[in-house]
Design an enzyme around this catalytic site. Structure first.
Site, PDB file in Angstrom:
ATOM      1  N   SER A  85       0.999  -1.097  -0.008  1.00 55.94           N
ATOM      2  CA  SER A  85      -0.034   0.105  -0.357  1.00 55.94           C
ATOM      3  C   SER A  85       0.838   1.543   0.336  1.00 55.94           C
ATOM      4  CB  SER A  85      -0.998   0.040   1.528  1.00 55.94           C
ATOM      5  OG  SER A  85       0.270   0.010   1.943  1.00 55.94           O
ATOM      6  N   THR A 202      -2.471   2.736   3.541  1.00 57.71           N
ATOM      7  CA  THR A 202      -1.477   4.448   3.843  1.00 57.71           C
ATOM      8  C   THR A 202      -0.125   3.921   4.937  1.00 57.71           C
ATOM      9  OG1 THR A 202      -2.565   4.936   2.219  1.00 57.71           O
ATOM     10  CG2 THR A 202      -1.675   6.418   4.035  1.00 57.71           C
ATOM     11  N   THR A 220       2.193   6.756   0.223  1.00 59.43           N
ATOM     12  CA  THR A 220       0.741   6.278  -0.137  1.00 59.43           C
ATOM     13  C   THR A 220       0.006   5.188  -1.536  1.00 59.43           C
ATOM     14  OG1 THR A 220      -1.597   4.943   0.020  1.00 59.43           O
ATOM     15  CG2 THR A 220      -0.940   7.182   0.021  1.00 59.43           C
ATOM     16  N   ARG A 230      -5.484   9.648 -10.620  1.00 54.16           N
ATOM     17  CA  ARG A 230      -6.568   9.668  -9.182  1.00 54.16           C
ATOM     18  C   ARG A 230      -5.741  10.234  -7.932  1.00 54.16           C
ATOM     19  NH1 ARG A 230      -6.011   7.169  -3.286  1.00 54.16           N
ATOM     20  NH2 ARG A 230      -8.549   7.595  -3.037  1.00 54.16           N
ATOM     21  N   THR A 253      -5.118   7.398   6.777  1.00 53.65           N
ATOM     22  CA  THR A 253      -5.811   6.382   6.498  1.00 53.65           C
ATOM     23  C   THR A 253      -6.959   5.972   5.895  1.00 53.65           C
ATOM     24  OG1 THR A 253      -6.145   4.145   8.019  1.00 53.65           O
ATOM     25  CG2 THR A 253      -3.268   5.453   7.089  1.00 53.65           C
ATOM     26  N   GLY A 254      -6.820   4.981   4.385  1.00 57.15           N
ATOM     27  CA  GLY A 254      -8.507   4.964   4.340  1.00 57.15           C
ATOM     28  C   GLY A 254      -9.424   5.080   3.208  1.00 57.15           C
TER      29      GLY A 254
HETATM   30  N1  ASP Z   1      -5.577   7.362   1.838  1.00 61.96           N
HETATM   31  C1  ASP Z   1      -5.247   6.710   0.545  1.00 61.96           C
HETATM   32  C2  ASP Z   1      -5.879   7.469  -0.321  1.00 61.96           C
HETATM   33  O1  ASP Z   1      -7.509   7.414  -0.283  1.00 61.96           O
HETATM   34  C3  ASP Z   1      -5.424   5.673   1.220  1.00 61.96           C
HETATM   35  C4  ASP Z   1      -5.278   4.615   2.263  1.00 61.96           C
HETATM   36  O2  ASP Z   1      -4.829   4.885   2.689  1.00 61.96           O
HETATM   37  O3  ASP Z   1      -5.488   3.470   2.261  1.00 61.96           O
HETATM   38  O4  ASP Z   1      -4.944   7.028  -1.402  1.00 61.96           O
END
Ligand code: ASP
Length: 352
Positions: A85, A202, A220, A230, A253-254
């Site tokens: 990730s 991330t 990330t 993106r 994260t997320g």
């Molecule tokens: N926040 C990150 C993103 O949207 C991905 C993640 O943290 O899972 O790119």
């Protein structure tokens, strides 16, 4: 910091004209560093950051700047092909190309740098720091970010590992029955290469040193199999990361899209500034995001809750820390100066 010399250069009238001086960043010399308050040293990171907290704490104890400490911490994970990730070995975009996002923010100077959609450079957090220190900008993207990195001596390399390529290929081959790509027979497919759904992941790391100075980094490979170009929340200051040296630091994260729409990390720091503990501030921010998500039915479970994961990590000026996730089960890494371990994050909703 290096911008001192640029400042001197400008002041000496050697390079840029007066208009450029006005447009230039504020000189670090004009910013007051808050005097030591607590003497506590802490490092907080996402659940994949236990090696980062260890490394950063080691550096903080030798007197390193908190930003240098957290960047060195996350570099371990950026370099690790097994964390798919972040950095080298991250899952690629829908064309099979790894594109990285990262941001850094430095409390004592209230300055930040970020890169987005950066290809072929495994440590975007280091490039983000250079954007902060060696340019008049905060965010560079794509080709421009790559050229900036190369100008500073970074070497290009293919970040797509064999494992990440295989996972991407399985995803692509399973997209549709109506195209020309066929997956291999199931018996030929290693269990670890099962078709992947979109995944997030991330690393965020925030720290306070014994002078009470704060800093943070988020880095990330973003949403797997994303549309090329993106950009997630990680490189967006206020969304994936925010630091106010008088109050605290937060990162996330997320699901980046939900976080960008609500500037989550800024919100966490702002709530801490209004007296909430780090954990309460993370929860309150998630509540706010859950309410706004009600306007987006495709992102809701049957009982009207956000169907995605989103996690915040925070530390305040006193060295208190906390984390909260949209859904139960999350963990985060904390080094409190004596012990380095994973702790349970608070959560808004209990998963089944
Ligand atoms: N926040 C990150 C993103 O949207 C991905 C993640 O943290 O899972 O790119």
């Amino acid at each position: 910091m290096s911008r001192y010399s640029r400042r001197e250069f400008i002041k000496a009238g050697v390079g840029l004209g007066a208009a450029s001086i006005v447009a230039g960043k504020a000189a670090p010399a004009s910013i007051q560093t808050t005097p030591a308050t607590t003497g506590v040293v802490r490092v907080v990171s996402s659940g994949n950051g236990i090696r980062a907290t260890e490394k950063a704490m080691g550096l903080l104890k030798t007197g390193a700047d908190p930003l240098d400490a957290v960047i060195a911490g996350v570099n371990i994970v950026e370099d690790d092909p097994d964390d798919m990730s972040v950095g080298y070995g991250g899952l690629p975009n829908e064309d099979g190309i790894v594109e990285l996002d990262a941001s850094v923010m430095h409390g004592p100077t209230h300055d930040a740098g970020a890169v987005a959609s950066l290809r072929n450079i495994r440590n975007p957090s280091k490039v983000a720091k250079l954007v902060m220190e060696r340019s008049d900008h905060v965010l560079l993207v794509g080709e421009g970010a790559l050229r900036f990195a190369k100008a500073h001596g970074f070497k290009e390399e293919d970040l797509l590992t064999e494992k990440a390529r295989e996972i991407w290929l399985r995803w692509k081959e399973n997209l549709s029955e109506g195209d020309n790509w066929f997956p291999p027979p199931p018996e030929k497919m290693a269990a670890e290469l099962r078709p992947f759904l979109f995944t997030y992941g991330t690393i965020n790391c925030v720290a306070i040193n014994e002078r009470g100075d704060l800093a943070g980094v988020t880095t990330t490979s973003g949403l797997s199999f994303k549309i090329p170009g993106r950009v997630g929340d990680s490189p967006i200051i206020g969304a994936g990361l925010y630091v106010d040296n008088e109050i605290g630091a937060a990162g996330s994260t997320g699901r980046g899209e939900a976080n960008i729409l609500n500037l989550g990390s800024y919100s966490v720091v702002d709530f801490m500034g209004h007296g909430l503990s780090p954990e309460e501030a993370c929860l309150k921010t998630l509540e706010r995001i859950a309410v706004k998500t009600k306007l987006e039915p495709r992102l809701l479970t049957e009982d009207g809750r956000p169907s995605f994961g989103l996690n915040f990590y925070a530390i305040n000026k006193k060295g208190e820390y906390g984390s909260a996730c949209m859904w139960s089960g999350g963990k985060y890494a904390v080094h409190d100066g004596a012990e380095n371990r994973l702790r349970d994050s608070a959560y808004l909703y209990k998963g089944k």
